[in-house]
Design a protein around this motif. Structure first.
Motif, PDB file in Angstrom:
ATOM      1  N   GLY B  37      24.413 -50.664 -22.588  1.00 33.98           N
ATOM      2  CA  GLY B  37      23.666 -51.914 -22.536  1.00 33.98           C
ATOM      3  C   GLY B  37      23.274 -52.336 -23.936  1.00 33.98           C
ATOM      4  N   SER B  38      22.803 -53.563 -24.033  1.00 32.37           N
ATOM      5  CA  SER B  38      22.374 -54.049 -25.342  1.00 32.37           C
ATOM      6  C   SER B  38      21.005 -53.460 -25.655  1.00 32.37           C
ATOM      7  CB  SER B  38      22.325 -55.572 -25.340  1.00 32.37           C
ATOM      8  OG  SER B  38      21.604 -56.003 -24.221  1.00 32.37           O
ATOM      9  N   GLN B 195      30.964 -50.669 -25.622  1.00 29.81           N
ATOM     10  CA  GLN B 195      31.661 -50.607 -24.338  1.00 29.81           C
ATOM     11  C   GLN B 195      32.906 -49.724 -24.400  1.00 29.81           C
ATOM     12  OE1 GLN B 195      32.474 -54.491 -22.566  1.00 29.81           O
ATOM     13  NE2 GLN B 195      34.228 -53.597 -21.542  1.00 29.81           N
ATOM     14  N   GLU B 196      33.686 -49.891 -25.445  1.00 27.10           N
ATOM     15  CA  GLU B 196      34.917 -49.111 -25.554  1.00 27.10           C
ATOM     16  C   GLU B 196      34.596 -47.614 -25.576  1.00 27.10           C
ATOM     17  OE1 GLU B 196      37.562 -50.160 -28.863  1.00 27.10           O
ATOM     18  OE2 GLU B 196      38.120 -48.034 -28.873  1.00 27.10           O
ATOM     19  N   GLU B 197      33.557 -47.266 -26.371  1.00 27.02           N
ATOM     20  CA  GLU B 197      33.137 -45.875 -26.478  1.00 27.02           C
ATOM     21  C   GLU B 197      32.720 -45.334 -25.106  1.00 27.02           C
ATOM     22  OE1 GLU B 197      30.544 -45.351 -29.856  1.00 27.02           O
ATOM     23  OE2 GLU B 197      29.388 -43.878 -28.731  1.00 27.02           O
ATOM     24  N   ILE B 207      25.855 -49.622 -16.349  1.00 30.20           N
ATOM     25  CA  ILE B 207      25.574 -50.782 -17.190  1.00 30.20           C
ATOM     26  C   ILE B 207      24.155 -51.228 -16.903  1.00 30.20           C
ATOM     27  CG2 ILE B 207      26.186 -53.181 -17.677  1.00 30.20           C
ATOM     28  CD1 ILE B 207      29.073 -52.426 -17.245  1.00 30.20           C
ATOM     29  N   MET B 208      23.347 -51.253 -17.981  1.00 30.78           N
ATOM     30  CA  MET B 208      21.923 -51.529 -17.807  1.00 30.78           C
ATOM     31  C   MET B 208      21.524 -52.869 -18.362  1.00 30.78           C
ATOM     32  SD  MET B 208      20.102 -47.873 -18.547  1.00 30.78           S
ATOM     33  CE  MET B 208      18.508 -48.474 -17.994  1.00 30.78           C
ATOM     34  N   ASP B 233      30.211 -60.548 -16.837  1.00 28.25           N
ATOM     35  CA  ASP B 233      30.091 -61.130 -18.177  1.00 28.25           C
ATOM     36  C   ASP B 233      30.180 -60.033 -19.236  1.00 28.25           C
ATOM     37  OD1 ASP B 233      29.536 -63.217 -20.044  1.00 28.25           O
ATOM     38  OD2 ASP B 233      27.521 -62.356 -20.247  1.00 28.25           O
ATOM     39  N   PHE B 234      29.522 -58.902 -18.958  1.00 28.15           N
ATOM     40  CA  PHE B 234      29.473 -57.798 -19.919  1.00 28.15           C
ATOM     41  C   PHE B 234      30.862 -57.237 -20.190  1.00 28.15           C
ATOM     42  CE2 PHE B 234      28.427 -53.730 -21.709  1.00 28.15           C
ATOM     43  CZ  PHE B 234      27.245 -53.960 -22.381  1.00 28.15           C
ATOM     44  N   VAL B 235      31.700 -57.120 -19.156  1.00 28.70           N
ATOM     45  CA  VAL B 235      33.019 -56.517 -19.355  1.00 28.70           C
ATOM     46  C   VAL B 235      34.078 -57.571 -19.698  1.00 28.70           C
ATOM     47  CG1 VAL B 235      32.530 -54.523 -17.909  1.00 28.70           C
ATOM     48  CG2 VAL B 235      33.622 -56.536 -16.889  1.00 28.70           C
ATOM     49  N   GLY B 236      33.659 -58.797 -19.975  1.00 24.82           N
ATOM     50  CA  GLY B 236      34.588 -59.776 -20.535  1.00 24.82           C
ATOM     51  C   GLY B 236      35.216 -60.749 -19.568  1.00 24.82           C
ATOM     52  N   PHE B 237      34.575 -60.955 -18.431  1.00 21.31           N
ATOM     53  CA  PHE B 237      35.048 -62.016 -17.536  1.00 21.31           C
ATOM     54  C   PHE B 237      34.521 -63.336 -18.098  1.00 21.31           C
ATOM     55  CE2 PHE B 237      36.608 -60.095 -13.404  1.00 21.31           C
ATOM     56  CZ  PHE B 237      36.781 -58.830 -13.933  1.00 21.31           C
TER      57      PHE B 237
END
Lengths: 262, 353
Positions: B37-38, B195-197, B207-208, B233-237
């Motif tokens: 998460g951010s 995210q990749e890591e 995902i928080m 949104d987080f995973v790039g949709f």
């Protein structure tokens, strides 16, 4: 490229250095003078006045008192200052800002006011023994140095190091001694030395708190000078100076002086 | 000894601010779960709660049969790897690694033998007598890893361990971490904002956002089947098209999007989750087509991606990105239909946005 230094600048710098070092040279000269009053340049050379320092029993006695006060007062002050600095560095966000300034009050308040109020409250008000009130007074005037210098070290300390120790099974209090203290050692030594020198040289607070039978070296120097204006004063001053220089030299050797100015 | 970690309905506050709300998480035996998460999402707070540096307002933390909730941090027996490595600057590599063993009162000879073994395992055998100040970032992190592993903890935790390393080293180190974690079968909790890591290293990823877990699943599921708009949104949709189901059309659900255009979703391929929903997809999930089914769109700027052309498209519902085949580059201004590809599109309930 060669930079040209203006001759006036050189002259000015030389003057500043003369002003800083001159009195020290004069005092060394005066302490060696074979005359019964303070004079410069020295007339003849003798170490008589150095012998005299130790012949007048008040000097070694007050030296010992001053030494005890400097070590004891600073140690006492560190016992308050290190935990205070630790708390302020560790919980910086949660603690109010002005807290740090409170510990600097003893340098901000005119020492003469501090000395008088300590005498009024401790020596007179609480009827405290002279040595005890002197010890507390000295602990108080050196506290700002302890808190500030140790605090500067702690502020650059990464507290996740402490957490790492705890996570590895080290209880909190033990982590403080095995991991935190060794890594702010330089700050503690620096604070100790600054505090020690401040305490050894203190007049304004000590003069209120000394009393019958108990005095410190600077107060004894003043008392001696009021009666005899002889080079003994110069000799004891030189001795004091060399002690200070020796301490600084040790610091410079072991830690480097630069961290004092940090 | 392999045990599982359970967080049960954890709520935590910083002063009056609530930072975690009713968070539950189960990390299975030998599993590596990442919290992703951010900053400010509560992932580090969660880790610090498990480590014992913070106390939850309510809820319970269990490691196997042990209840950790009120146990002091030093008694929790957790291996921790920090972002700043947090090596002891006044101790050599060997003494750093042996520190935890010393706390466990392991005899000196045994202690040094085990520390040296572990230092050897992370490939730093020749540096055992160095001080941390004389090591590179990657070497320091290896020492930190060795120090956490040597106490053979039932749980390993990582707090953004790679974010101070350069890109190449980061990839090497995460492989190394995964290798050591799997070799020991240690249960692990891994905190990162990358995210990749997280996806590359984890068995499952949580995902928080705002103190809650939005979705906890395998990286594959998260990447292709996000459960809600936040995760999508987080995973790039990149495309999120709000829709509303307005009725049935044969064996399809007819939906209306903003701007009034309608689209029929065949029930065999799509499941409409609620009356108001969001069509979420990456650009490759919308195929540019000249057939008559799809989202009506006007093509805008075309860019070449190597594997496809990408178009900036204007639809009644707004701007979207769609990919078209390399075989047929379309010109700007052309009216087309964008076909949602069922395997690459998700219909998500609108309320969770």
């Amino acid at each position: 490229m060669k930079t040209k230094t203006h001759p006036l600048l050189i002259a000015f710098a030389a003057l500043v250095f003369a002003f800083l070092i001159g009195p020290l040279i004069i005092i060394i000269g005066a302490s060696l003078s074979d005359s019964s009053f303070l004079t410069f340049p020295p007339r003849g050379l003798t170490l008589h006045w150095y012998e005299n320092v130790f012949a007048i029993s008040a000097f070694p006695r007050t030296m010992w008192t001053s030494f005890q006060l400097a070590v004891g007062g600073t140690a006492l002050s560190m016992c308050i200052g290190i935990p205070a600095a630790y708390a302020m560095a560790r919980y910086r966000i949660q603690l109010p800002r002005f807290l740090g300034n409170i510990y600097v009050l003893p340098i901000l308040i005119p020492e003469i006011v501090l000395g008088f109020s300590l005498m009024k409250s401790m020596a007179i008000g609480m009827d405290m023994p002279i040595m005890a009130s002197l010890m507390i007074g000295h602990a108080l005037i050196v506290l700002p140095y302890c808190v500030r210098v140790v605090g500067a070290s702690l502020n650059s300390f990464d507290f996740s190091i402490e957490e790492a120790a705890i996570s590895l099974g080290c209880p909190r209090w033990k982590a403080f001694f095995t991991v935190v203290l060794p890594n702010v050692r330089a700050g503690i030594i620096a604070g100790f030395i600054l505090a020690f020198i401040t305490s050894i040289n203190d007049v304004s607070v000590s003069i209120f708190l000394t009393g019958p039978g108990v005095s410190t070296l600077p107060i004894q120097i003043l008392a001696h000078m009021e009666q005899f204006f002889d080079p003994t004063i110069a000799s004891v001053s030189v001795l004091l100076m060399f002690v200070t220089v020796a301490v600084m030299a040790v610091v410079e050797r072991t830690l480097g002086l630069t961290f004092l100015t940090k | 000894m392999t045990v599982s970690l359970s967080l049960e309905q954890i709520t935590a506050h910083y002063g009056a601010t609530k930072v975690l709300e009713d968070l539950s998480l189960h990390v299975g035996e030998g599993e590596l779960v990442s919290l992703l998460g951010s900053s400010g999402c509560g992932k580090t707070t969660t880790l610090r709660l498990v480590a014992g540096f913070l106390e939850p307002t309510s809820g319970a933390i269990k490691l196997g049969e042990r209840d950790l909730t009120r146990l002091p941090a030093h008694a929790r027996d957790i291996g921790l790897v920090f972002q700043t490595y947090a090596l002891f600057p006044h101790l050599t590599v060997r003494d750093n690694v042996a520190f935890g063993l010393k706390q466990r009162k392991v005899a000196t000879a045994e202690r040094n033998r085990r520390a040296d073994d572990m230092i050897e395992r992370v490939g730093l055998g020749h540096l055992a007598d160095r001080y941390p100040a004389n090591l590179s970032g990657g070497q320091r992190q290896r020492v930190a890893l060795a120090r956490a592993l040597v106490i053979e903890p039932p749980l390993l935790m990582f707090d953004e361990p790679l974010s101070n390393l350069d890109a190449k080293l980061r990839v090497d180190m995460r492989v190394e971490i995964r290798r050591l974690q799997q070799a020991n079968g240690t249960t692990a909790l891994y905190v990162t904002h990358d995210q990749e890591e997280a996806f590359s290293i984890s068995d499952r990823v949580a995902i928080m956002n705002a103190g809650q877990i939005m979705q906890l699943d395998t990286p594959e599921v998260l990447y292709s089947r996000p459960a809600n708009a936040f995760v999508a949104d987080f995973v790039g949709f990149e495309n999120m098209i709000p829709m509303r189901a307005i009725g049935e059309a044969g064996d399809a659900v007819r939906a209306e999007m903003a701007g009034g255009a309608t689209l029929d979703f065949p029930k065999s391929q799509f499941t409409v989750p609620s009356q108001d929903f969001v069509l979420a997809t990456r650009p490759e999930g919308l195929a540019v087509s000249t057939t008559d089914w799809g989202i009506p769109a006007t093509l805008g700027l075309r860019t070449y991606l190597g594997r496809a052309y990408q178009y900036q498209c204007t639809t009644p519902a707004g701007e979207v990105k769609a990919n078209g085949p390399l075989s047929a580059p379309y010109d700007e201004g052309l009216h087309v239909n964008l076909i949602p590809l069922p395997e690459q599109c998700c219909l998500l309930p609108a309320a969770s946005a």
